[in-house]
Design an enzyme around this catalytic site. Structure first.
Site, PDB file in Angstrom:
ATOM      1  N   TRP A   1       0.824  -1.220   0.000  1.00 24.85           N
ATOM      2  CA  TRP A   1       0.000   0.000   0.000  1.00 24.85           C
ATOM      3  C   TRP A   1       0.849   1.257   0.000  1.00 24.85           C
ATOM      4  O   TRP A   1       0.543   2.214  -0.721  1.00 24.85           O
ATOM      5  CB  TRP A   1      -1.021  -0.016   1.133  1.00 24.85           C
TER       6      TRP A   1
ATOM      7  N   ASP B   1      -1.717   6.774   6.193  1.00 18.11           N
ATOM      8  CA  ASP B   1      -2.790   5.925   5.658  1.00 18.11           C
ATOM      9  C   ASP B   1      -3.069   4.882   6.739  1.00 18.11           C
ATOM     10  O   ASP B   1      -2.319   3.924   6.908  1.00 18.11           O
ATOM     11  CB  ASP B   1      -2.337   5.251   4.354  1.00 18.11           C
TER      12      ASP B   1
ATOM     13  N   LYS C   1     -13.016  -1.350   6.469  1.00 16.81           N
ATOM     14  CA  LYS C   1     -12.435  -2.362   7.358  1.00 16.81           C
ATOM     15  C   LYS C   1     -13.062  -2.252   8.746  1.00 16.81           C
ATOM     16  O   LYS C   1     -13.729  -3.155   9.205  1.00 16.81           O
ATOM     17  CB  LYS C   1     -10.915  -2.211   7.451  1.00 16.81           C
TER      18      LYS C   1
HETATM   19  N1  PMP Z   1      -4.419   1.505   1.858  1.00 19.16           N
HETATM   20  C1  PMP Z   1      -4.602   0.422   2.610  1.00 19.16           C
HETATM   21  C2  PMP Z   1      -3.788   0.271   3.852  1.00 19.16           C
HETATM   22  C3  PMP Z   1      -5.541  -0.536   2.240  1.00 19.16           C
HETATM   23  O1  PMP Z   1      -5.726  -1.617   2.988  1.00 19.16           O
HETATM   24  C4  PMP Z   1      -6.315  -0.344   1.081  1.00 19.16           C
HETATM   25  C5  PMP Z   1      -7.380  -1.338   0.638  1.00 19.16           C
HETATM   26  N2  PMP Z   1      -7.277  -2.603   1.067  1.00 19.16           N
HETATM   27  C6  PMP Z   1      -6.075   0.788   0.316  1.00 19.16           C
HETATM   28  C7  PMP Z   1      -5.131   1.704   0.732  1.00 19.16           C
HETATM   29  C8  PMP Z   1      -6.863   1.053  -0.932  1.00 19.16           C
HETATM   30  O2  PMP Z   1      -8.184   1.298  -0.593  1.00 19.16           O
HETATM   31  P1  PMP Z   1      -9.336   1.390  -1.681  1.00 19.16           P
HETATM   32  O3  PMP Z   1      -9.364   0.106  -2.420  1.00 19.16           O
HETATM   33  O4  PMP Z   1     -10.557   1.636  -0.869  1.00 19.16           O
HETATM   34  O5  PMP Z   1      -9.015   2.540  -2.560  1.00 19.16           O
END
Ligand code: PMP
Length: 376
Positions: free
Chosen positions: A104, A188, A212
Site C-alpha cells: 500500500w 494511511d 475495514k
Molecule cells: N491503503 C490500505 C492500507 C488498504 O488496505 C487499502 C485497501 N485494502 C487501500 C489503501 C486502498 O483502498 P481502496 O481500495 O478503498 O481505494
C-alpha cells in the site's frame, strides 16, 4: 441463525447490532417516513446524521478543533492522488518522502510521482536479517532513526498498517525526533483505523477507507490539520480540494450518505463498547491469542517479524502448501470464511478487525488445531 465468522480483509465483517439497526431503520428512519438512502443530503435529517457522525468520530479519536474531519469518496487509492494534489503546493519545490512498508505504501509512492518528486525515506522492500533470522521483503520495518526525511519535503507518508503484508506501526514517529519538525506526517491508517487510540497530534493528516473498521466501502475519512488546507495545486479537481470539502462540511458535492449513516452507527457501537481504549484491549487479546497459537506450532509459519506484527491482519502459511486448498475448503465448511491470503503473498490471512469477537478467533484456533491433528 448464527452467522459464519468472516475473516475478510475488507470489505469486512460489521458489528451485528449495526446491521440489525440498519435493517430495522431501512424503510423508515426514526419516523421520517424515509430510508436514509432516500433523504436529501441538505435536509435536516441527514445533516443531523452527518454532524452526529463527525462529533462521535472526533470524540472517539480525541480530535481537536485544529483538525478538519472530512467525509469523502474515492477510497484510499484516490487519496494517494488527492493528498499530493492538496499538500505539494505548500512547498516551493513539490516533493514528498515515503516510508515503504509494503504494497500500500508502494502504491502511494508511485501515485505521488505523477505530481512531484517522491523520494523513499526508508524501505523494507528488500530481505534482511534480524537477530540471525531471515526476513523477506515487506515483513519487517526499518527503525525510525534510519529514516531519511528531507527537511523541505511537503510531507512524509506512512502506511501505519499494511493490510496485505500484516505489518503495523503502533507508535507513529515524532517528526521532531526525525529531524524534520516542519514536515507533516501523513498516515494511511485504513486498516487499523479505530482499532485503538491514535496519536492524532503526531500527524498532519490521517486518512482511511471505511470498509475495514468503520463501515461500508465508498466512504473515505480524512482528518487534516487546518493549516495544511488551502494549498491545492491548480490541477486538483474542485471536489477533491480539502478547502472546498471543509468549507461545505463534507457537502461540496453529494456525499456517500448511506455509508456515512452506517459509519455513524459503528461509531455509536464503538462508544458503547467503551471507546477505543477498551476496543484496543480486546484487539490485543485477540491478536495475542492467535499469534501465541501459531508460535507454538511447527505446522504453520508466520512471515512477519514479531516486533511489527499487525493486530488486525494476520498472514500465515501452512508449511506444506500442497494442503492449502484442503485447508480453505475445510475452513469454509466450519463457517470460517475468506481466509485465503492476498494473491501477491499467497498462503492465508486472518483479518480480525473490531467486529470479530474473541469467540471467532477461538473458533479459528479450534480449526487450526484440528487441521494440524488430521494432516500433521
Ligand atoms: N491503503 C490500505 C492500507 C488498504 O488496505 C487499502 C485497501 N485494502 C487501500 C489503501 C486502498 O483502498 P481502496 O481500495 O478503498 O481505494
Amino acid at each position: 441463525m448464527a452467522r459464519p465468522w468472516n475473516f475478510s480483509a475488507g470489505p469486512s465483517a460489521m458489528p451485528e447490532p449495526v446491521l440489525a439497526q440498519a435493517a430495522a431503520e431501512m424503510l423508515d428512519w426514526q419516523g421520517s417516513g424515509m430510508s436514509v438512502m432516500e433523504m436529501s443530503h441538505r435536509g435536516e435529517h441527514f445533516i443531523q446524521i452527518c454532524s452526529q457522525a463527525e462529533a462521535d468520530l472526533r470524540e472517539l479519536l480525541a480530535v481537536s478543533d485544529d483538525y478538519a474531519v472530512l467525509f469523502m469518496q474515492g477510497g484510499a487509492t484516490a487519496e494517494n492522488a488527492i493528498v499530493p494534489m492538496n499538500l505539494l503546493g505548500r512547498v516551493s519545490q513539490p516533493k514528498a518522502d515515503f516510508v515503504i512498508s509494503g504494497i500500500w505504501a508502494t502504491k502511494s509512492h508511485q501515485e505521488c510521482q505523477r505530481y512531484g518528486d517522491a523520494q523513499i525515506a526508508a524501505t523494507n522492500a528488500v530481505a534482511t536479517t534480524i537477530d540471525g533470522v531471515h526476513q523477506a521483503p515487506f515483513t519487517w520495518l526499518p527503525k525510525a532513526d534510519t529514516w531519511r526525511v528531507r527537511k523541505d519535503a511537503a510531507y512524509l507518508h506512512l502506511c501505519s498498517n499494511e493490510t496485505i503484508g500484516g505489518v503495523e506501526t503502533v507508535d507513529w514517529p515524532d517528526m521532531q525526533a526525525l529531524g524534520a519538525p516542519d514536515v507533516p506526517l501523513v498516515v494511511d491508517a485504513s486498516s487499523h483505523f479505530l482499532s485503538r487510540p491514535m496519536q492524532i497530534n503526531r500527524a498532519g493528516m490521517i486518512f482511511a477507507g471505511a470498509q475495514k473498521n468503520a463501515g461500508p466501502a465508498g466512504l473515505t475519512m480524512v482528518i487534516v490539520r487546518r493549516e495544511l488546507i488551502g494549498h491545492a495545486l491548480a490541477i486538483c479537481p474542485s471536489a477533491f480540494d480539502y478547502k472546498n470539502v471543509d468549507a461545505q462540511h463534507s457537502m461540496y458535492n453529494t456525499p456517500p450518505t448511506y455509508a456515512i449513516y452506517i459509519a455513524g452507527l459503528v461509531f455509536k457501537w464503538l462508544k458503547q463498547q467503551g471507546g477505543l481504549a477498551a476496543i484496543e484491549q480486546r484487539n490485543i487479546v485477540k491478536a495475542r491469542t492467535l499469534y501465541d497459537y501459531f508460535d507454538q506450532s511447527a505446522f504453520y509459519t508466520l512471515p512477519v517479524h514479531p516486533s511489527v506484527r499487525s493486530r488486525m491482519n494476520v498472514p500465515f502459511f501452512l508449511c506444506n502448501t500442497s494442503l492449502d486448498s484442503a485447508f480453505l475448503k475445510g475452513a469454509q465448511e466450519r463457517g470460517l470464511m475468506q481466509l485465503k491470503g492476498h494473491k501477491s503473498v499467497g498462503g492465508m490471512r486472518a483479518s480480525i478487525y473490531n467486529a470479530m469477537p474473541l469467540e471467532g478467533v477461538e473458533a479459528l484456533i479450534d480449526y487450526l488445531k484440528d487441521f494440524e491433528r488430521t494432516h500433521g
